[in-house]
Enzyme design. Structure first.
Site, PDB file in Angstrom:
ATOM      1  N   SER A  54      44.314 -44.807 -47.767  1.00  0.00           N
ATOM      2  CA  SER A  54      43.493 -45.908 -47.711  1.00  0.00           C
ATOM      3  C   SER A  54      42.159 -45.829 -47.735  1.00  0.00           C
ATOM      4  CB  SER A  54      44.346 -46.426 -46.220  1.00  0.00           C
ATOM      5  OG  SER A  54      43.378 -45.977 -45.181  1.00  0.00           O
TER       6      SER A  54
ATOM      7  N   LYS B 181      39.354 -46.232 -40.966  1.00  0.00           N
ATOM      8  CA  LYS B 181      38.987 -47.361 -41.622  1.00  0.00           C
ATOM      9  C   LYS B 181      37.398 -47.428 -41.563  1.00  0.00           C
ATOM     10  CE  LYS B 181      43.133 -48.885 -42.911  1.00  0.00           C
ATOM     11  NZ  LYS B 181      43.735 -47.561 -42.887  1.00  0.00           N
TER      12      LYS B 181
END
Lengths: 430, 154
Positions: free
Chosen positions: B63, B100
């Site tokens: 990600s 993230k």
């Protein structure tokens, strides 16, 4: 002023740092060999699970309440303990580890940096929580014994911090503390005191000093009484007079013992276990820069079948103190040969190294190794330790010692990873 | 006339330790560099400002490939740094760790993946965002450890 910083449910807290899903869930950690409960989260305590309870007796309860169960993971706990210690050392140069999850800190001078001792204690608590992820309680008082007592109250009050700076607060705290939980009052003294009507720490502190000296083991009892009354007298382990703890000169012995996964009768298996423990013990000796004169081998049989006679020991004394794995293993196997009986089932085994002295101080005798031989052994051991540090424990070993996953290894049915100390088991994130 | 004298030297003498100089010793002026002891560079000290609060983790997901964090990479995570807008962080979402980018703007807080196949994860004001630590470095290997081990110059 001293602070006692104690990690809450330390082993459980370490597991939670790497498995956040465990937050709010009941969690327990088992002793070596998955024998009994040695750490419980608050949720597990609320279920009525007791410290030291045998695992097999509470297994059904654990399953019914979906309690997360872990085998002990000392690689992880040791590393996290080191980190906690490092954070504490950033507050005070005089930080003294007391156990894997407790440290004393001398707060001298720190009151100048904070508006008061409460805010200082809160800063310590917050720093450990943020930087290592482990919750701690902080007890602050003028003596170590009172700091211990303050720490208990810090946990009970729910704030995580308790400062006993004034005589009034100290008196109130003594009133709130059962005499049996005072640091240094063992179970025996606790029963004796209760029988004499001494119920709280305050009752004990209010008796005359001479009484404590007479009834609680002389100077030790007197010291306990003074400490409890706010007069520091427990020798400081940090700094000045004491040698740095890493040198370990204050050590009297080095041990390595384990329970077997199941009872063992075979000579070859027990011998392999002893050689493996000795490799570990010798490694520890070298880490502390010590040499041992006396090698003791311990064999444990069924505790319940032979109460009182459960442990047999064999001793070999060496002419010259050494930290050489080969020499020590030879001595250990000689000692083992003396105590091992065929047909007896052994439940535990271990080695104990004593008669310790700093390395390189041995007196040379006529018939012992020459300085050149000792120098060669020293170089070999240094190389051995360097290889095993780099490639993993016991990668290079004596043929007598065990490789990975030996037959006698203890049960470890619920392992977590050595997240912070092994490349192969490194913590992973998606 | 010549005489040959046989000397027996103990083996230990052959292992005599001699100082090893890293430069030629000229007969004249000594090298000024000799005065400087050579310490190998220590990456730990260079990379970790707070060793006690820095943890290593291996990445398994994709990600954050846009930020240069690929599956198999090792990241260093420092818990002592206060997370701020724009930091790459390890956060706890639904009981799991995730890497993230942290966004904190106009009173809103959300986590952004750096891969178009992943949506941004907005966190409502009342749901507590649990930041585990701030990612300080990524270790990405271009050569496998095995290949790095062989010199390949035979």
């Amino acid at each position: 002023m001293y602070a006692l910083v104690d990690c809450n449910n330390f082993y459980v807290s370490c597991e939670r740092v790497f498995q956040p899903a465990l937050a709010g869930r009941p969690v327990v950690v088992l002793s070596n060999n998955d024998g009994c409960l040695i750490a419980r989260s608050d949720e597990a305590k609320a279920l009525g699970l007791k410290m030291g309870e045998p695992f097999h007796l509470v297994r059904a309860t654990l399953e019914r309440h979906r309690v997360a169960v872990f085998s002990s993971n000392y690689a992880l706990y040791g590393d996290m303990s080191r980190r906690v210690m490092e954070v504490l050392s950033s507050f005070s140069p005089e930080a003294e580890p007391y156990s894997i999850d407790e440290s004393f800190l001398k707060l001298t001078g720190l009151e100048l940096l904070y508006p008061n001792l409460e805010s200082c204690a809160h800063a310590i608590r917050e720093a450990v929580r943020q930087q290592v992820g482990v919750p701690v309680c902080v007890g602050v008082a003028p003596t170590k014994t009172l700091a211990k007592l303050a720490n208990r109250l810090a946990r009970k009050c729910g704030q995580g911090v308790m400062v006993l700076a004034t005589p009034e607060k100290q008196a109130a705290a003594r009133q709130d503390t059962a005499v049996g939980t005072v640091w240094g009052v063992g179970r025996k003294y606790s029963q004796k005191l209760l029988a004499m009507g001494v119920v709280t720490a305050a009752d004990l502190a209010n008796l005359p000093e001479g009484w404590a000296r007479r009834h609680l083991g002389g100077v030790v009892g007197q010291r306990l009484w003074r400490e409890l009354n706010g007069q520091p007298c427990l020798a400081e382990q940090f700094g000045e007079q004491a040698a740095p703890p890493k040198q370990g000169t204050s050590r009297h012995s080095v041990t390595c013992t384990r329970s077997f996964g199941r009872p063992q009768q075979e000579w070859a298996v027990v011998r392999e276990a002893i050689a493996t423990f000795m490799a570990r013990g010798a490694e520890k000796l070298r880490r502390y820069n010590l040499e041992a004169h006396v090698v003791t081998v311990l064999l444990g049989t069924d505790r319940y079948a032979n109460p009182g006679l459960a442990t047999r020991t064999g001793v070999v004394t060496l002419a010259l103190a050494t930290a050489d794995t080969g020499e020590l293993s030879r001595a250990a196997l000689t000692a083992l040969r003396r105590v091992f009986r065929p047909g007896v089932a052994y439940y535990r085994a271990g080695i104990l190294l004593s008669g310790l002295e700093p390395a390189g101080q041995a007196q040379f005798g006529l018939f012992e190794a020459t300085p050149e031989q000792r120098e060669r052994s020293h170089r070999l051991m240094t190389a051995l330790d360097a290889l095993n540090t780099r490639l993993g424990r016991q990668t290079v070993r004596l043929a007598a010692a065990a490789g990975p996953a030996p037959a006698w290894r203890g049960r470890c049915a619920f392992p977590s990873a050595a997240y912070t100390t092994e490349w192969e088991q490194l913590w992973t994130i998606c | 006339m010549c005489a040959l004298v046989m000397l027996t030297l103990p083996a230990e003498l052959l292992a005599l330790k001699l100082p090893f100089y890293t430069c030629l010793i000229p007969a004249g002026f000594p090298s000024p560099a000799e005065d400087y002891e050579e310490q190998p560079l220590d990456l730990n000290r260079y990379l970790f400002t707070h060793p006690a609060s820095t943890f290593l983790a291996r990445i398994t997901g994709d990600s954050m490939t846009g930020a240069g964090i690929h599956p198999g990479d090792i990241i260093t995570v420092d818990r002592a740094i206060a997370p701020a807008d724009g930091h790459i962080v390890v956060a706890v979402v639904d009981g799991e760790h995730t890497v993230k980018r942290l966004r904190r703007r106009h009173g809103r807080v959300w986590l952004e993946a750096e891969n178009d196949r992943y949506p941004a994860l907005e966190l409502l004001a009342d749901s507590r965002l649990d930041i585990w630590g701030v990612v300080t470095h990524v270790i990405h290997s271009f050569v496998s450890r095995k290949a790095a081990g062989s010199t390949g110059r035979n």
